[in-house]
Design an enzyme around this catalytic site. Structure first.
Site, PDB file in Angstrom:
ATOM      1  N   LYS A 154      -1.276  22.879  19.246  1.00 41.83           N
ATOM      2  CA  LYS A 154      -1.420  21.736  18.342  1.00 41.83           C
ATOM      3  C   LYS A 154      -1.732  20.483  19.139  1.00 41.83           C
ATOM      4  O   LYS A 154      -1.141  20.236  20.201  1.00 41.83           O
ATOM      5  CB  LYS A 154      -0.129  21.551  17.540  1.00 41.83           C
ATOM      6  CG  LYS A 154      -0.205  20.443  16.494  1.00 41.83           C
ATOM      7  CD  LYS A 154       1.093  20.326  15.717  1.00 41.83           C
ATOM      8  CE  LYS A 154       1.021  19.239  14.651  1.00 41.83           C
ATOM      9  NZ  LYS A 154       2.277  19.127  13.878  1.00 41.83           N
TER      10      LYS A 154
ATOM     11  N   SER B  69       2.169  19.341   9.022  1.00 42.42           N
ATOM     12  CA  SER B  69       1.101  18.793   9.835  1.00 42.42           C
ATOM     13  C   SER B  69       0.510  19.789  10.831  1.00 42.42           C
ATOM     14  O   SER B  69      -0.482  19.480  11.501  1.00 42.42           O
ATOM     15  CB  SER B  69       1.634  17.580  10.605  1.00 42.42           C
ATOM     16  OG  SER B  69       2.653  17.955  11.527  1.00 42.42           O
TER      17      SER B  69
ATOM     18  N   SER C 180       6.730  20.660   9.083  1.00 46.17           N
ATOM     19  CA  SER C 180       5.344  20.769   9.540  1.00 46.17           C
ATOM     20  C   SER C 180       4.909  22.097  10.127  1.00 46.17           C
ATOM     21  O   SER C 180       3.718  22.306  10.337  1.00 46.17           O
ATOM     22  CB  SER C 180       5.039  19.656  10.551  1.00 46.17           C
ATOM     23  OG  SER C 180       4.959  18.411   9.914  1.00 46.17           O
TER      24      SER C 180
END
Length: 473
Positions: free
Chosen positions: A80, A156, A180
């Site tokens: 990420k 996210s 997330s």
């Protein structure tokens, strides 16, 4: 040969050991998926093909000589774009960040993956500073769902879930400060664990402070446990890092749920579910009961802590944006700006009051888990919606917390929580089941998740069987 892009990490490692195929084969399969599907899904914001293939070739040589580095050697992996990564820019979905660098350090989880010989494919998308439950940003655009690219992958860590779900590497590492990793796992039919706070060290520290966890995102529970073995462990750069685990997270994974006391709360007492979601989650809970779990339908007994969460959340967000200068707020995601402005007058007393609510919630859940080993809820009350929206059409609010009531409370308490897929709704999109346990009981969460995975069979969805370009229906 079956498409290696659909193999789990465990299956890849078995194949490497048997000499059936090599890390180069697996990496080329993952890169082929990226080439074929990333234009539509927008999961990767950086792909380093040359570096990945070089790493895969080095791993193949180690496997051939019997000198592997660790349990992730040769596994194609995405990171990420919130984690600093040596040699690659970390832009966090923001136009405020200059990509010039220098980029000369690894976050703890990235360093652990390098140490084990994992093949790092590139960086995957995040909303700006990972602030919301969808994955879209001014810098990189919106990320789609492998089940239907017109739908959101959640956030996210939506880039991680989209990549894993589409076969662009079997695992990824995401962050979770309010849901997330679990939100996108539910929306994409993948597996995610938010570990006990501090178990996966983080550096630099998250702007969301002690709400923020890092954790594995995979297609199987076994892979999640294996990835935990790699990314956990003490790191002096994280003041809250817990001691290095002394046993594997795969130990006891197949012990089942017989005799475990499970509290099933379909709404936590304040949520409201889509009927299809509630039906599939109830059927999943029945599977657990059939496996010998002692299930009782009961709510934990707390009110929605969303306003205290907002105080903690947006004061943290304000701090990170302010670091980029007095004009920065005008340049960020409009929703992020609105949230920061809404809580701009929050005082130290407001922050302390929010912290007090958080502490009371932790005490309540600590007592709750004296009676119940696990709490089970839906991960999300809905299935995925349009990738270009911030909430389902006609929803009561565009703020992401309005449609994620079952995730952020357990960031406030720092408990381990996992999302596993529990079927497909009539709209052709997957539904997630959430397991929550007391702090430090991560193995119990994984064990229950694995028991459901084994018992549910075809209901435990594997999205790589669904062509991304065609959707699920």
């Amino acid at each position: 040969m079956t498409d290696l892009a659909e193999f789990s990490a465990a299956e890849l490692l078995e194949g490497y050991a048997a000499g059936s195929f090599t890390p180069v084969d697996a990496t080329e399969a993952a890169l082929s998926r990226i080439e074929a599907q990333n234009a539509e899904l927008n999961a990767f914001v950086l792909v380093d093909r040359e570096s990945a293939l070089d790493s895969a070739e080095a791993s193949a040589a180690r496997w051939k000589s019997g000198q592997t580095l660790g349990p992730g050697d040769g596994v194609p992996t995405s990171i990420k774009d919130m984690f600093i990564t040596s040699g690659w820019p970390t832009l966090r979905g923001s136009t405020l960040i200059d990509d010039a660098g220098p980029w000369d350090a690894d976050a703890p989880c990235v360093a652990r993956l390098r140490d084990t010989g994992a093949v790092l494919l590139g960086k995957v998308s995040t909303p700006e500073f990972a602030w919301k439950g969808t994955t879209d940003s001014e810098r990189f655009g919106a990320t789609g769902n492998p089940w239907d690219p017109a739908m959101t992958a959640g956030g996210s860590s939506g880039g991680s879930s989209a990549a894993v779900g589409a076969g662009m590497g079997p695992w990824s590492v995401g962050t979770d400060a309010g849901g997330s990793v679990r939100i996108p796992a539910a929306f994409t039919g993948t597996v995610a664990l938010k570990p006990t706070f501090g178990l996966v060290p983080m550096f630099p520290a998250s702007p969301f402070g002690t709400l923020a966890h890092a954790g594995p995102m995979t297609r199987t529970v076994t892979d999640a446990a294996m990835l935990m073995d790699i990314i956990t462990g003490f790191d002096s750069r994280d003041w809250a890092a817990l001691p290095t685990p002394t046993t594997s997270f795969t130990d006891g994974l197949d012990q089942g749920v017989e005799g475990l006391r499970i509290a099933f709360s379909p709404t936590l007492g304040f949520g409201e579910n889509d009927p299809e979601v509630e039906r599939l989650v109830r059927e999943a809970v029945d599977v657990l009961a059939d496996q010998g779990a002692i299930v009782e339908e009961v709510d934990p007994g707390f009110a929605d802590p969303v306003e205290p969460f907002h105080v903690l959340w947006f004061t943290g967000a304000a701090k990170v944006v302010a670091a980029y200068g007095p004009q920065a707020l005008a340049k960020v995601d409009p929703g992020l700006r609105a949230g920061i402005e809404r809580y701009a007058d929050a005082s130290a007393q407001d922050y302390l009051d929010a912290t007090a609510v958080r502490m009371e919630l932790g005490v309540l859940m600590g007592a709750f888990h004296q009676k119940y080993d696990l709490l089970v809820t839906p991960t999300m009350p809905i299935t995925a919606f349009d990738r270009n929206r911030q909430a389902p059409e006609g929803w009561k609010s565009d703020l992401w917390t309005s449609w994620t009531p079952y995730t952020y409370p357990f960031n406030m308490t720092q408990q381990p929580a996992a999302s596993v897929p529990c079927g497909v709704a009539s709209d052709g999109l997957p539904v997630g089941l959430q397991f929550v346990a007391a702090r430090t009981q991560d193995r119990l969460v994984l064990r229950a998740s694995r028991a459901y995975e084994q018992a549910a069979g075809e209901q435990f969805v594997r999205p790589v069987t669904v062509p991304a370009a065609q959707g699920a229906g």
